[in-house]
Design an enzyme around this catalytic site. Structure first.
Site, PDB file in Angstrom:
ATOM      1  N   SER A   9      35.365  30.463  38.319  1.00 26.67           N
ATOM      2  CA  SER A   9      35.607  29.716  39.549  1.00 26.67           C
ATOM      3  C   SER A   9      37.030  29.966  40.027  1.00 26.67           C
ATOM      4  O   SER A   9      37.866  30.471  39.283  1.00 26.67           O
ATOM      5  CB  SER A   9      35.363  28.226  39.325  1.00 26.67           C
ATOM      6  OG  SER A   9      36.507  27.665  38.743  1.00 26.67           O
ATOM      7  N   LYS A  10      37.257  29.597  41.280  1.00 27.81           N
ATOM      8  CA  LYS A  10      38.564  29.854  41.880  1.00 27.81           C
ATOM      9  C   LYS A  10      39.682  29.201  41.068  1.00 27.81           C
ATOM     10  O   LYS A  10      40.785  29.693  41.019  1.00 27.81           O
ATOM     11  CB  LYS A  10      38.582  29.324  43.309  1.00 27.81           C
ATOM     12  CG  LYS A  10      37.573  30.045  44.168  1.00 27.81           C
ATOM     13  CD  LYS A  10      37.708  29.721  45.628  1.00 27.81           C
ATOM     14  CE  LYS A  10      36.691  30.548  46.398  1.00 27.81           C
ATOM     15  NZ  LYS A  10      36.833  30.472  47.828  1.00 27.81           N
ATOM     16  N   ARG A  11      39.378  28.086  40.449  1.00 27.26           N
ATOM     17  CA  ARG A  11      40.420  27.344  39.732  1.00 27.26           C
ATOM     18  C   ARG A  11      40.676  27.886  38.329  1.00 27.26           C
ATOM     19  O   ARG A  11      41.725  27.615  37.749  1.00 27.26           O
ATOM     20  CB  ARG A  11      40.057  25.865  39.639  1.00 27.26           C
ATOM     21  CG  ARG A  11      39.883  25.255  40.990  1.00 27.26           C
ATOM     22  CD  ARG A  11      40.215  23.786  41.005  1.00 27.26           C
ATOM     23  NE  ARG A  11      40.377  23.365  42.379  1.00 27.26           N
ATOM     24  CZ  ARG A  11      41.523  23.228  42.993  1.00 27.26           C
ATOM     25  NH1 ARG A  11      42.648  23.448  42.334  1.00 27.26           N
ATOM     26  NH2 ARG A  11      41.584  22.867  44.254  1.00 27.26           N
ATOM     27  N   THR A  56      42.775  34.693  40.235  1.00 30.88           N
ATOM     28  CA  THR A  56      41.405  34.970  40.697  1.00 30.88           C
ATOM     29  C   THR A  56      41.416  35.357  42.174  1.00 30.88           C
ATOM     30  O   THR A  56      40.370  35.439  42.803  1.00 30.88           O
ATOM     31  CB  THR A  56      40.468  33.755  40.508  1.00 30.88           C
ATOM     32  OG1 THR A  56      41.162  32.598  40.907  1.00 30.88           O
ATOM     33  CG2 THR A  56      40.020  33.609  39.084  1.00 30.88           C
TER      34      THR A  56
END
Ligand code: GLU
Length: 516
Positions: free
Chosen positions: A268-270, A279
């Site tokens: 995920s982006k996080r 990312t």
């Protein structure tokens, strides 16, 4: 199809910075287009105005430019199918007529349900233990739409400007088959598919309708996108069929997910900043919160390394080769070699790629990249900024680094004499014998003019014989006295670069300091 010019598009929504998964989609599309001598198009899918983020489009373009992915047609460069922004295309009335056509042909219908009515429907279905409550061939029968209302009622609502959406009329139970270049034949029963909204109440098309209309009008031959779109693909096949466009529709390729380094779930982006790797291709500051997400470029990755990392996330060449230029990839890339299963992101391997590209660069190229960083640490006009010195430094230090931005912390002692010395090494190696060795060595070095790596090494060995000290026991000590630290590039090469005067000065200072 065979004679058509190959045309692929990257069609991001400007809802924030593009995740590396998005750039991978762009890269695969670009490579395939170039392999077949075709075009790569950038289309901006901004039909969801509520999710529009300022700066996102510019970010996408800058990311592609940084990667070396050249846009043949699109928002930033124009082209025969302009405009390439869907909001502008909507303003030209491009989509509405397709939706109306579908209604006319009884493949779509008007739905007038309010938000509350939709909520009620969901609750009703949940109470009846329906697993995936949705607006579909069954539930639509109890809703307010042009399939349940009389023709007159519909006309009246339309004339009164009551808000409506246009929904796809999905058949009750029918097999939908489509071919995916990566996955082969996919078969889904239409009972699994909901009546997707095609046109929203603000007149904007949804992704489902807009991408199809645009792919057709822009003569796209291959539509490459993330696996998250696979569940919507059956609805898309129906839309093509109902519009009579099946024979000209693009071939679809759904790319595998990018997985977390431990393979446990989608990247995920996080995850990046949490797990210590980016990312995103470039740094991004959220305009609303000011939160910074880090990017590969700013972390010091070369674009060549970045695309190499990306391409191997899902694709493999079928050989042991690991390093590829963009040009080579454009020769080699095929969808047949893209895997169906998720691709694990490996942060250590990512660093390794950058190191490989660092080693491939000439010392002069690296010096040009390092010089601006070095200038932050040295006074203007310092003789150590001289090009030969910096270039040789880069040659020595690059073997120890993954990134140019590590050079200073790895080798600042090439520019500033040490103030302290590794205590562990001193404790272990500093004694009467080694002190004697260093004093004799200093005298021996004073006597030579030819202060080269080879000569200083010879003298070092001779001093060992002269003093009866095993040189293996004083080598690291000498390094510590000169640099302060116990590890670094080749010792004698380093001394040659520091030069006779500086080396002797450092040795003498160290010997006095360490003694006390
Ligand atoms: N606008 C879609 C997205 O950002 C693109 C999907 C596609 O390439 O068709 O996910």
């Amino acid at each position: 199809m065979e004679n058509k010019r190959v045309r692929l598009r990257y069609a991001p929504s400007p809802t924030g910075p593009q995740h590396i998964g998005g750039i991978r989609t762009a890269l695969f599309s670009y490579l395939f287009a170039k392999k077949h001598g075709g075009d790569f198009i950038l289309r901006i899918e901004d039909t969801d105005q509520t999710r529009f983020v300022k700066g996102a489009e510019e970010y996408i373009i800058e990311s592609l430019n940084w990667c070396g992915i050249k846009i043949d047609e699109g928002v930033s460069v124009g082209g025969p199918h302009a405009p390439y922004r869907q909001s502008e295309r909507k303003a030209l009335g491009i989509y509405q007529k397709y939706a109306e056509q579908l209604v006319k042909d009884d493949f779509a219908y008007y739905a007038f349900d309010t938000g509350e009515e939709l909520d009620e429907m969901r609750k009703r279905l949940e109470a009846a233990k329906v697993v995936a409550p949705q607006y579909n061939s069954v539930s639509r029968q109890n809703m307010k739409n042009s399939l349940t209302l009389s023709e007159d009622e519909v006309k009246k609502l339309l004339s009164e400007n009551v808000p409506y959406v246009i929904r796809l009329k999905v058949p009750r139970s029918e097999e939908i088959r489509f071919h995916d270049i990566i996955r082969g034949w996919v078969v889904v029963n239409s009972s699994q598919v909901d009546d997707k909204v095609l046109l929203k109440s603000d007149g904007m098309p949804t992704y489902h309708l807009a991408h199809i209309v645009d792919d057709i009008l822009m003569e796209i031959t291959h539509a490459v996108r993330g696996e998250e779109w696979l569940p919507s693909a059956p609805a898309h096949m129906l839309i093509y069929r109902y519009l009579g466009l099946e024979s000209t529709m693009p071939q679809y390729a759904h790319l595998p997910l990018l997985l977390k380094p431990d393979g446990n779930g989608k990247l995920s982006k996080r995850d990046g900043d949490r797990l210590g790797f980016p990312t995103f291709p470039l740094d991004w500051t959220d305009p609303a919160t000011g939160e910074l997400s880090s990017g590969y470029r700013e972390k010091g990755y070369f674009p060549e390394a970045f695309i190499n990392i990306l391409v191997l996330l899902g694709w493999n060449p079928g050989t042991v080769q690991e390093l590829f230029t963009l040009e080579e990839l454009a020769q080699l890339f095929t969808f047949e070699r893209v895997s169906k299963s998720g691709a694990k992101f490996d942060p250590e391997k990512a660093k390794w790629f950058n190191q490989q590209y660092l080693r491939k660069k000439s010392d002069e190229e690296i010096a040009a990249l390092f010089l601006p960083l070095l200038k932050e640490h040295l006074p203007a006009g310092s003789p150590l900024l001289e090009s030969k010195y910096v270039t040789t430094f880069c040659k020595l230090i690059k073997e120890k680094a993954h990134f140019v931005n590590e050079f200073w912390s790895l080798g600042s002692y090439f520019f500033i004499a040490p103030e302290s010395y590794d205590a562990d090494v001193l404790k272990k190696r500093w004694n009467e014998q080694s002190e004697k060795f260093m004093l004799v060595l200093t005298d021996n070095y004073k006597a030579i003019d030819n202060f080269t790596a080879a000569e200083t090494e010879n003298i070092f060995k001779q001093t060992g014989e002269q003093t009866g000290v095993a040189v293996g026991t004083v080598m690291q000590l000498l390094r510590v006295l000169l640099t302060g630290v116990g590890g670094g590039p080749m010792l004698f090469e380093m001394m040659e670069l520091l030069g006779k005067k500086e080396t002797l000065q450092r040795l003498e200072t160290a010997l006095t300091k360490v003694k006390n």
